[in-house]
Motif scaffolding. Structure first.
Motif, mmCIF file in Angstrom:
data_model
loop_
_atom_site.group_PDB
_atom_site.id
_atom_site.type_symbol
_atom_site.label_atom_id
_atom_site.label_comp_id
_atom_site.label_asym_id
_atom_site.label_seq_id
_atom_site.Cartn_x
_atom_site.Cartn_y
_atom_site.Cartn_z
ATOM 1 N N LEU A 242 0.826 -1.208 0.000
ATOM 2 C CA LEU A 242 0.000 0.000 0.000
ATOM 3 C C LEU A 242 0.863 1.261 0.000
ATOM 4 N N GLN A 243 1.879 1.294 0.843
ATOM 5 C CA GLN A 243 2.735 2.480 0.921
ATOM 6 C C GLN A 243 3.432 2.747 -0.406
ATOM 7 N N ALA A 244 3.929 1.672 -1.044
ATOM 8 C CA ALA A 244 4.606 1.835 -2.328
ATOM 9 C C ALA A 244 3.640 2.315 -3.408
ATOM 10 N N ARG A 245 2.404 1.785 -3.396
ATOM 11 C CA ARG A 245 1.417 2.208 -4.396
ATOM 12 C C ARG A 245 1.059 3.679 -4.221
ATOM 13 N N LEU A 246 0.907 4.105 -2.961
ATOM 14 C CA LEU A 246 0.612 5.519 -2.703
ATOM 15 C C LEU A 246 1.765 6.412 -3.147
ATOM 16 N N THR A 247 2.989 5.957 -2.882
ATOM 17 C CA THR A 247 4.166 6.730 -3.304
ATOM 18 C C THR A 247 4.213 6.877 -4.817
ATOM 19 N N LYS A 248 3.967 5.772 -5.502
ATOM 20 C CA LYS A 248 4.012 5.796 -6.968
ATOM 21 C C LYS A 248 2.903 6.696 -7.532
ATOM 22 N N ARG A 249 1.731 6.653 -6.906
ATOM 23 C CA ARG A 249 0.625 7.503 -7.379
ATOM 24 C C ARG A 249 0.924 8.979 -7.135
ATOM 25 N N MET A 250 1.538 9.290 -6.007
ATOM 26 C CA MET A 250 1.904 10.673 -5.719
ATOM 27 C C MET A 250 2.927 11.191 -6.726
ATOM 28 N N ILE A 251 3.882 10.331 -7.101
ATOM 29 C CA ILE A 251 4.863 10.724 -8.124
ATOM 30 C C ILE A 251 4.159 10.999 -9.445
ATOM 31 N N ASP A 252 3.219 10.118 -9.811
ATOM 32 C CA ASP A 252 2.468 10.304 -11.063
ATOM 33 C C ASP A 252 1.749 11.650 -11.085
ATOM 34 N N LEU A 253 1.023 11.954 -10.009
ATOM 35 C CA LEU A 253 0.253 13.194 -9.980
ATOM 36 C C LEU A 253 1.161 14.421 -9.906
ATOM 37 N N ALA A 254 2.271 14.295 -9.177
ATOM 38 C CA ALA A 254 3.184 15.435 -9.030
ATOM 39 C C ALA A 254 3.776 15.863 -10.364
ATOM 40 N N PHE A 255 3.928 14.919 -11.293
ATOM 41 C CA PHE A 255 4.487 15.263 -12.604
ATOM 42 C C PHE A 255 3.392 15.468 -13.659
ATOM 43 N N SER A 351 0.487 4.643 -15.459
ATOM 44 C CA SER A 351 1.455 5.338 -14.618
ATOM 45 C C SER A 351 2.472 6.001 -15.539
ATOM 46 N N LEU A 352 3.236 6.939 -15.014
ATOM 47 C CA LEU A 352 4.270 7.558 -15.847
ATOM 48 C C LEU A 352 5.308 6.533 -16.271
ATOM 49 N N VAL A 353 5.672 5.637 -15.348
ATOM 50 C CA VAL A 353 6.672 4.615 -15.635
ATOM 51 C C VAL A 353 6.074 3.245 -15.359
ATOM 52 N N TRP A 419 11.348 -2.446 -8.423
ATOM 53 C CA TRP A 419 10.794 -1.094 -8.396
ATOM 54 C C TRP A 419 11.186 -0.324 -7.150
ATOM 55 N N SER A 420 11.452 0.933 -7.334
ATOM 56 C CA SER A 420 11.646 1.882 -6.238
ATOM 57 C C SER A 420 11.362 3.274 -6.792
ATOM 58 N N PRO A 421 11.050 4.265 -5.937
ATOM 59 C CA PRO A 421 10.857 5.623 -6.458
ATOM 60 C C PRO A 421 12.061 6.128 -7.224
ATOM 61 N N TRP A 422 13.263 5.776 -6.745
ATOM 62 C CA TRP A 422 14.484 6.215 -7.419
ATOM 63 C C TRP A 422 14.567 5.639 -8.834
ATOM 64 N N THR A 423 14.096 4.386 -8.998
ATOM 65 C CA THR A 423 14.084 3.767 -10.327
ATOM 66 C C THR A 423 13.197 4.567 -11.277
ATOM 67 N N ASP A 424 12.013 4.977 -10.806
ATOM 68 C CA ASP A 424 11.119 5.775 -11.649
ATOM 69 C C ASP A 424 11.767 7.095 -12.054
ATOM 70 N N PHE A 425 12.432 7.766 -11.110
ATOM 71 C CA PHE A 425 13.077 9.045 -11.424
ATOM 72 C C PHE A 425 14.176 8.844 -12.475
ATOM 73 N N LYS A 426 14.964 7.790 -12.327
ATOM 74 C CA LYS A 426 16.042 7.537 -13.284
ATOM 75 C C LYS A 426 15.489 7.254 -14.675
ATOM 76 N N ILE A 427 14.405 6.473 -14.753
ATOM 77 C CA ILE A 427 13.823 6.150 -16.056
ATOM 78 C C ILE A 427 13.226 7.392 -16.705
ATOM 79 N N MET A 428 12.575 8.244 -15.899
ATOM 80 C CA MET A 428 12.007 9.478 -16.465
ATOM 81 C C MET A 428 13.100 10.389 -17.007
#
Length: 441
Positions: A242-255, A351-353, A419-428
């Motif tokens: 749940l925490q990871a899904r919320l984090t990923k969704r927040m990243i999606d909306l923030a961008f 999702s963005l990534v 998966w990690s938030p850092w992985t999403d940032f690097k891919i973006m």
């Protein structure tokens, strides 16, 4: 090996305390030029007991921390960080902090961390050199089961005579018991019909026993759960909590939200140019497979002639595809045709990534994608992405061979596993380099 572990735990513990003491003394000397510094000693007296409690609770002194350098460094960083925060909270409430104390504390903690990391690097290197990388006693009993390649374990070959005698001869049981004594783990590789026998032997010996199972290996079993007397095999736990899904969704909306505002004028101009070229619809809407194997309508700017649209995606786009309009060729080459998928992200369908959603009729070597690799459906355990690991690695364009599909699939599954938030940032960030790509046609 247990005695050696205890010796290593004790040595590491004493060295950690010594490094903490030395770091505070050094910090006090560097800041005011006195050795010892009364203020540094006072801060040290508060910090060391806190660190000791947090380090033991955080399993800084454990088998895994001895065998895995990276794990040890992470545990050390957490222990020192939590200790520092607790100290700062204490000093805040008692009102005893000062500029000098804060500077001393920061320098001491930083110096201690470096010193402790160096010590753990030496310990890990020593364990690899002298103990084959293990400080735990692991016994592998080979009794006709699958071959298991585990480095650094003791091996024991069981024969038919031993197995026959063990069921009625106390001396044979004594021999087996002595073989298993002081073992941290006993692993048995045997046929299905002898698993009950070895289970009883290991339970009677009072050891941590494990049985190798080829069937569980094929299933990729994660763990075993017990409830109301029944045993349940966990084969799927979902890739994100749940925490990871919320984090990923927040990243999606923030961008996504700022991107829609910033790119809105560009999207309006593109939509107008598409409409002016042939009067057809602006968007190309195609059903794609999303998270949980549930379909959704993916949006793209239309880049093909209206009468030549391929809603199933059976025919991959080629470099000189005669179906593409003049405007379509430009927006495909620059990846602008994908921008409407920001709306899919906003609607939580994408999702963005993530793994790129494929057209349902896509083929490679005249085969549907899921006919090529049985693991294909696993890529749908996460939301599909606007970009993904496969795309930044250059796996774009037509899937002319089965290898083109398996390359993308392996990248997608790797992304899901790691998966990690850092992985999403690097891919973006990496996506910016492949927006204009020679395979984007």
């Amino acid at each position: 090996m247990e005695h050696r572990r205890i010796q290593l735990y004790a040595a590491l513990f004493l060295l950690d305390i010594a490094i903490l003491f030395g770091s505070f003394w050094l910090a006090g000397y560097l800041l005011i030029g006195q050795l010892p510094s009364l203020r540094a000693v006072q801060v040290m007296q508060f910090t060391v007991p806190i660190f000791v409690v947090i380090a033991i609770y955080n399993r800084l002194y454990s088998i895994r921390a001895l065998e895995e350098f990276r794990h040890a460094v992470v545990r050390l960083a957490i222990s020192l960080s939590v200790s520092a925060m607790l100290f700062l909270v204490m000093t805040f409430y008692v009102g005893s902090s000062s500029d000098f104390a804060r500077l001393t504390f920061s320098l001491a903690i930083g110096t201690a961390f470096v010193g402790m990391v160096v010590i753990r690097r030496i310990v890990c290197w020593s364990i690899i050199r002298n103990f084959r990388g293990r400080v735990s006693n692991v016994l592998l009993i080979e009794d006709g089961g699958p071959k298991i390649d585990l480095p650094g374990v003791d091996r024991f070959a069981a024969d038919a005579v031993l197995l026959e005698n063990a069921q009625r001869d106390p001396e044979t049981l004594d021999s087996l018991g002595r073989t298993m004594r002081n073992m941290d783990r006993v692993i048995v590789s045997c046929p299905l019909d002898r698993r009950v026998f070895w289970t009883r032997i290991m339970r009677a010996a009072g050891v941590h026993g494990e049985v190798v199972s080829e069937a569980l290996q094929e299933l990729g079993a994660l763990s075993l759960e017990r409830e109301h007397g029944w045993s349940f095999l966990v084969v799927s736990a979902g890739p994100l909590g749940l925490q990871a899904r919320l984090t990923k969704r927040m990243i999606d909306l923030a961008f996504t939200v700022p991107a829609l505002f910033l790119l809105g004028p560009v999207m309006l101009i593109v939509a107008l140019l598409i409409k002016l070229e042939d009067g057809g619809p602006v968007f190309f809407v195609q059903p794609r497979m999303g998270q949980g194997n549930c379909m959704f309508d993916m949006l793209k700017f239309r880049s093909m002639k209206v009468e030549r649209l391929d809603s199933s995606g059976t025919r991959s786009t080629s470099r000189e595809d005669d179906r593409i309009t003049r405007m379509g060729r430009f927006i495909r080459r620059t990846s602008i045709d994908e921008l409407p998928q920001l709306i899919n992200v906003l609607r939580s369908e994408m999702s963005l990534v993530g793994p790129r959603p494929h057209a349902l009729g896509s083929l490679a070597n005249d085969k549907l994608f899921w006919e090529i690799d049985g693991d294909y459906w696993q890529r749908h355990s996460l939301k599909p992405g606007l970009t993904g690991l496969a795309q930044v690695r250059g796996h774009r364009g037509a899937t002319e061979t089965e290898g083109h599909l398996t390359d993308r699939l392996q990248a997608d599954l790797e992304y899901i596993r790691t998966w990690s938030p850092w992985t999403d940032f690097k891919i973006m960030l990496a996506t910016a380099r492949v927006l204009v790509h020679h395979n984007a046609y």
